[in-house]
Design a protein around this motif. Structure first.
Motif, mmCIF file in Angstrom:
data_model
loop_
_atom_site.group_PDB
_atom_site.id
_atom_site.type_symbol
_atom_site.label_atom_id
_atom_site.label_comp_id
_atom_site.label_asym_id
_atom_site.label_seq_id
_atom_site.Cartn_x
_atom_site.Cartn_y
_atom_site.Cartn_z
ATOM 1 N N THR A 84 0.856 -1.178 0.000
ATOM 2 C CA THR A 84 0.000 0.000 0.000
ATOM 3 C C THR A 84 0.892 1.227 0.000
ATOM 4 O O THR A 84 1.845 1.299 0.776
ATOM 5 C CB THR A 84 -0.917 0.010 1.237
ATOM 6 O OG1 THR A 84 -1.649 -1.217 1.267
ATOM 7 C CG2 THR A 84 -1.872 1.178 1.205
ATOM 8 N N MET A 85 0.578 2.181 -0.890
ATOM 9 C CA MET A 85 1.399 3.383 -1.030
ATOM 10 C C MET A 85 0.543 4.631 -0.857
ATOM 11 O O MET A 85 -0.606 4.655 -1.292
ATOM 12 C CB MET A 85 2.039 3.416 -2.422
ATOM 13 C CG MET A 85 2.960 2.269 -2.701
ATOM 14 S SD MET A 85 3.113 1.930 -4.462
ATOM 15 C CE MET A 85 1.581 1.094 -4.765
ATOM 16 N N ALA A 86 1.117 5.653 -0.253
ATOM 17 C CA ALA A 86 0.487 6.964 -0.158
ATOM 18 C C ALA A 86 1.200 7.880 -1.143
ATOM 19 O O ALA A 86 2.398 8.129 -1.012
ATOM 20 C CB ALA A 86 0.586 7.516 1.263
ATOM 21 N N ILE A 87 0.463 8.359 -2.147
ATOM 22 C CA ILE A 87 1.023 9.225 -3.178
ATOM 23 C C ILE A 87 0.529 10.647 -2.915
ATOM 24 O O ILE A 87 -0.654 10.857 -2.649
ATOM 25 C CB ILE A 87 0.578 8.761 -4.589
ATOM 26 C CG1 ILE A 87 0.885 7.277 -4.804
ATOM 27 C CG2 ILE A 87 1.220 9.628 -5.659
ATOM 28 C CD1 ILE A 87 2.339 6.909 -4.778
ATOM 29 N N SER A 88 1.427 11.609 -3.010
ATOM 30 C CA SER A 88 1.067 13.004 -2.787
ATOM 31 C C SER A 88 0.014 13.452 -3.796
ATOM 32 O O SER A 88 0.099 13.142 -4.980
ATOM 33 C CB SER A 88 2.307 13.882 -2.908
ATOM 34 O OG SER A 88 1.968 15.233 -2.753
ATOM 35 N N SER A 89 -0.990 14.175 -3.313
ATOM 36 C CA SER A 89 -2.106 14.607 -4.169
ATOM 37 C C SER A 89 -1.678 15.554 -5.278
ATOM 38 O O SER A 89 -2.392 15.704 -6.260
ATOM 39 C CB SER A 89 -3.188 15.277 -3.320
ATOM 40 O OG SER A 89 -3.768 14.335 -2.477
ATOM 41 N N GLN A 90 -0.534 16.178 -5.140
ATOM 42 C CA GLN A 90 -0.080 17.061 -6.224
ATOM 43 C C GLN A 90 0.323 16.269 -7.459
ATOM 44 O O GLN A 90 0.431 16.810 -8.546
ATOM 45 C CB GLN A 90 1.046 17.960 -5.751
ATOM 46 C CG GLN A 90 2.328 17.235 -5.430
ATOM 47 C CD GLN A 90 3.405 18.184 -4.919
ATOM 48 O OE1 GLN A 90 3.180 19.382 -4.797
ATOM 49 N NE2 GLN A 90 4.565 17.656 -4.609
ATOM 50 N N TYR A 91 0.543 14.952 -7.289
ATOM 51 C CA TYR A 91 0.861 14.071 -8.413
ATOM 52 C C TYR A 91 -0.333 13.159 -8.683
ATOM 53 O O TYR A 91 -0.288 11.965 -8.433
ATOM 54 C CB TYR A 91 2.110 13.240 -8.111
ATOM 55 C CG TYR A 91 3.304 14.057 -7.702
ATOM 56 C CD1 TYR A 91 3.942 14.886 -8.616
ATOM 57 C CD2 TYR A 91 3.792 14.014 -6.407
ATOM 58 C CE1 TYR A 91 5.040 15.651 -8.251
ATOM 59 C CE2 TYR A 91 4.895 14.774 -6.032
ATOM 60 C CZ TYR A 91 5.504 15.583 -6.959
ATOM 61 O OH TYR A 91 6.586 16.332 -6.592
ATOM 62 N N ASP A 92 -1.399 13.723 -9.195
ATOM 63 C CA ASP A 92 -2.632 12.954 -9.403
ATOM 64 C C ASP A 92 -2.935 12.716 -10.879
ATOM 65 O O ASP A 92 -4.064 12.428 -11.242
ATOM 66 C CB ASP A 92 -3.809 13.647 -8.727
ATOM 67 C CG ASP A 92 -4.065 15.040 -9.280
ATOM 68 O OD1 ASP A 92 -3.247 15.520 -10.091
ATOM 69 O OD2 ASP A 92 -5.076 15.646 -8.894
#
Length: 162
Positions: A84-92
């Motif tokens: 499971t990964m958390a990706i920054s919302s600025q990279y959507d």
């Protein structure tokens, strides 16, 4: 009496400043960005082998950190590791055709996840919170590679003897 009190105050100030400096250094080394949870979205992926990937390992696109691994579990049905990964919302803006691979920094460095953006077609959707990336490449395990080389060398020598 007054002079002693003044010295104690200065010593206390320097000790407090030293503790703060040590904490700042610890957070810099541990790569802690903030105390609160920043704006992220979650992605999931299943791999055959994750090697020595760890929680908090970076997720990178072309060397730029875009997220972190938040959990690693073993799927009870498939018995494969699920990351499971958390990706920054600025990279959507990653399309659903994107893929993941587990890479190593240097020859025997830390492992991280490389996110390879896919192609954007007319009907293609972007990855959103909770999506699963199906196209994954597992980690290269050095011991497995050495074993394959030794096995192939052993087979070639035994076929030459015949």
């Amino acid at each position: 009496m007054q002079q002693t009190r003044k010295i104690e105050l200065w010593v206390g100030t320097f000790v407090l400043a030293g503790i703060c400096a040590i904490l700042v250094m610890i957070f810099q080394v541990a790569d802690v960005k903030s105390f609160g949870s920043s704006d992220t979205y979650t992605l999931h992926a299943e791999f055959d082998n994750i090697g020595s990937l760890k929680v908090r390992s970076p997720v990178k696109v072309g060397g730029v950190v875009v997220g972190r691994v938040t959990a690693i579990e073993l799927d009870k049905q498939s018995l494969l590791p699920t990351v499971t990964m958390a990706i920054s919302s600025q990279y959507d803006q990653f399309p659903e055709t994107s893929s993941l691979e587990i890479l190593t920094s240097g020859l025997i460095g830390e492992q991280y996840i490389g996110l390879v953006p896919g192609f954007v077609f007319d009907d293609e959707q972007m990855l959103v919170n909770g999506d699963r990336i199906e196209d994954t490449k597992s980690a290269l395990v050095l011991e497995d590679l050495i074993g394959q080389v030794l096995y192939s060398v052993g087979n070639s020598e035994s076929s030459n003897e015949e």
